[in-house]
Design a protein around this motif. Structure first.
Motif, PDB file in Angstrom:
ATOM      1  N   LEU A  70       0.825  -1.216   0.000  1.00 43.38           N
ATOM      2  CA  LEU A  70       0.000   0.000   0.000  1.00 43.38           C
ATOM      3  C   LEU A  70       0.854   1.259   0.000  1.00 43.38           C
ATOM      4  O   LEU A  70       0.552   2.234  -0.692  1.00 43.38           O
ATOM      5  N   MET A  71       1.927   1.224   0.772  1.00 42.04           N
ATOM      6  CA  MET A  71       2.818   2.382   0.811  1.00 42.04           C
ATOM      7  C   MET A  71       3.490   2.583  -0.549  1.00 42.04           C
ATOM      8  O   MET A  71       3.624   3.716  -1.019  1.00 42.04           O
ATOM      9  N   MET A  72       3.890   1.485  -1.198  1.00 48.51           N
ATOM     10  CA  MET A  72       4.514   1.580  -2.517  1.00 48.51           C
ATOM     11  C   MET A  72       3.508   2.085  -3.545  1.00 48.51           C
ATOM     12  O   MET A  72       3.837   2.914  -4.392  1.00 48.51           O
ATOM     13  N   LYS A  73       2.290   1.596  -3.482  1.00 45.77           N
ATOM     14  CA  LYS A  73       1.254   2.046  -4.417  1.00 45.77           C
ATOM     15  C   LYS A  73       1.036   3.546  -4.281  1.00 45.77           C
ATOM     16  O   LYS A  73       0.949   4.262  -5.280  1.00 45.77           O
ATOM     17  N   LYS A  74       0.967   4.018  -3.048  1.00 44.83           N
ATOM     18  CA  LYS A  74       0.793   5.455  -2.814  1.00 44.83           C
ATOM     19  C   LYS A  74       1.971   6.238  -3.392  1.00 44.83           C
ATOM     20  O   LYS A  74       1.784   7.271  -4.029  1.00 44.83           O
ATOM     21  N   ALA A  75       3.176   5.734  -3.195  1.00 50.60           N
ATOM     22  CA  ALA A  75       4.366   6.416  -3.710  1.00 50.60           C
ATOM     23  C   ALA A  75       4.326   6.487  -5.231  1.00 50.60           C
ATOM     24  O   ALA A  75       4.614   7.535  -5.825  1.00 50.60           O
ATOM     25  N   VAL A  76       3.947   5.387  -5.879  1.00 53.08           N
ATOM     26  CA  VAL A  76       3.901   5.367  -7.345  1.00 53.08           C
ATOM     27  C   VAL A  76       2.796   6.279  -7.856  1.00 53.08           C
ATOM     28  O   VAL A  76       2.989   7.021  -8.823  1.00 53.08           O
ATOM     29  N   LEU A  77       1.639   6.258  -7.201  1.00 54.65           N
ATOM     30  CA  LEU A  77       0.524   7.094  -7.662  1.00 54.65           C
ATOM     31  C   LEU A  77       0.779   8.588  -7.479  1.00 54.65           C
ATOM     32  O   LEU A  77       0.235   9.399  -8.230  1.00 54.65           O
ATOM     33  N   THR A  78       1.589   8.958  -6.504  1.00 52.05           N
ATOM     34  CA  THR A  78       1.879  10.373  -6.289  1.00 52.05           C
ATOM     35  C   THR A  78       3.105  10.843  -7.073  1.00 52.05           C
ATOM     36  O   THR A  78       3.433  12.017  -7.053  1.00 52.05           O
ATOM     37  N   MET A  79       3.737   9.931  -7.778  1.00 47.87           N
ATOM     38  CA  MET A  79       4.927  10.243  -8.568  1.00 47.87           C
ATOM     39  C   MET A  79       4.516  11.006  -9.834  1.00 47.87           C
ATOM     40  O   MET A  79       3.506  10.671 -10.455  1.00 47.87           O
ATOM     41  N   PRO A  80       5.276  12.037 -10.222  1.00 44.56           N
ATOM     42  CA  PRO A  80       4.976  12.723 -11.477  1.00 44.56           C
ATOM     43  C   PRO A  80       4.979  11.735 -12.649  1.00 44.56           C
ATOM     44  O   PRO A  80       5.805  10.826 -12.713  1.00 44.56           O
ATOM     45  N   ALA A  81       4.047  11.907 -13.590  1.00 43.08           N
ATOM     46  CA  ALA A  81       3.875  10.974 -14.706  1.00 43.08           C
ATOM     47  C   ALA A  81       5.161  10.773 -15.496  1.00 43.08           C
ATOM     48  O   ALA A  81       5.434   9.672 -15.982  1.00 43.08           O
ATOM     49  N   LEU A  82       5.956  11.810 -15.633  1.00 47.51           N
ATOM     50  CA  LEU A  82       7.213  11.739 -16.373  1.00 47.51           C
ATOM     51  C   LEU A  82       8.129  10.655 -15.804  1.00 47.51           C
ATOM     52  O   LEU A  82       8.784   9.922 -16.545  1.00 47.51           O
ATOM     53  N   TYR A  83       8.171  10.533 -14.491  1.00 48.47           N
ATOM     54  CA  TYR A  83       9.023   9.546 -13.834  1.00 48.47           C
ATOM     55  C   TYR A  83       8.307   8.209 -13.667  1.00 48.47           C
ATOM     56  O   TYR A  83       8.921   7.153 -13.719  1.00 48.47           O
ATOM     57  N   ARG A  84       7.000   8.275 -13.433  1.00 51.16           N
ATOM     58  CA  ARG A  84       6.218   7.065 -13.157  1.00 51.16           C
ATOM     59  C   ARG A  84       6.301   6.068 -14.311  1.00 51.16           C
ATOM     60  O   ARG A  84       6.469   4.868 -14.104  1.00 51.16           O
TER      61      ARG A  84
END
Length: 163
Positions: free
Chosen positions: A105-119
């Motif tokens: 869940l913590m990783m999912k939150k980190a990925v979802l809040t990551m700017p699209a360019l980096y994600r």
């Protein structure tokens, strides 16, 4: 000579800061799996076990403390089973699974809040298993650009997960 290693003043201050910052969070996570009194005991034991580590050297304090807490719960449950205690310590259904769910869940939150360019680069590398040259070719980027975006994505994850 004593068998007990005393903390240096800097180490003690680091442990105090770690406790002040994360004790309430850890107790909250544990209360979902054990009763409140047991959660408080596990939090105390967790910090006793964390004492030898330098708080400044812990890269992901939440994951570090949660792993220790899960080990405390597991150890206490084993001890009670060996002693044949009639009052079993409330054990997590699967401590590894619960820790894994929290981490996911913590990783999912980190990925979802990551700017699209980096994600995009992060997801292609970490979840699709593509190499940097493959990502560069698929997205029309240079390998250096992929490396730069990945470093920014990882930095974002560290900021999100590190507390």
């Amino acid at each position: 000579m004593s068998d007990v290693n005393e903390l240096e003043p800097d180490g003690l201050e680091g442990l105090n800061a770690l406790y002040r910052q994360y004790a309430r969070w850890l107790a909250g996570r544990l209360r979902a799996h054990v009763d409140p009194d047991q959660a408080a005991d596990v939090v105390q034991e967790t910090y006793l076990r964390a004492a030898p580590y330098s708080a400044g050297g812990i890269r992901h304090p939440r994951a570090f403390l949660l792993r220790i807490a899960m080990n405390v719960v597991r150890d206490e449950s084993r001890c009670r089973k060996r002693r044949g205690s009639s009052e079993p310590f409330t054990e997590l259904a699967d401590p590894g699974e619960a820790a894994g769910q929290v981490e996911a869940l913590m990783m999912k939150k980190a990925v979802l809040t990551m700017p699209a360019l980096y994600r995009e680069v992060f997801v292609l590398s970490r979840f699709a298993g593509m190499s940097y040259p493959e990502i560069a070719a698929a997205r029309g980027l240079s390998v250096k650009a992929v490396e730069w975006r990945m470093s920014k994505a990882l930095q974002h994850c560290v900021e999100q997960l590190g507390g």
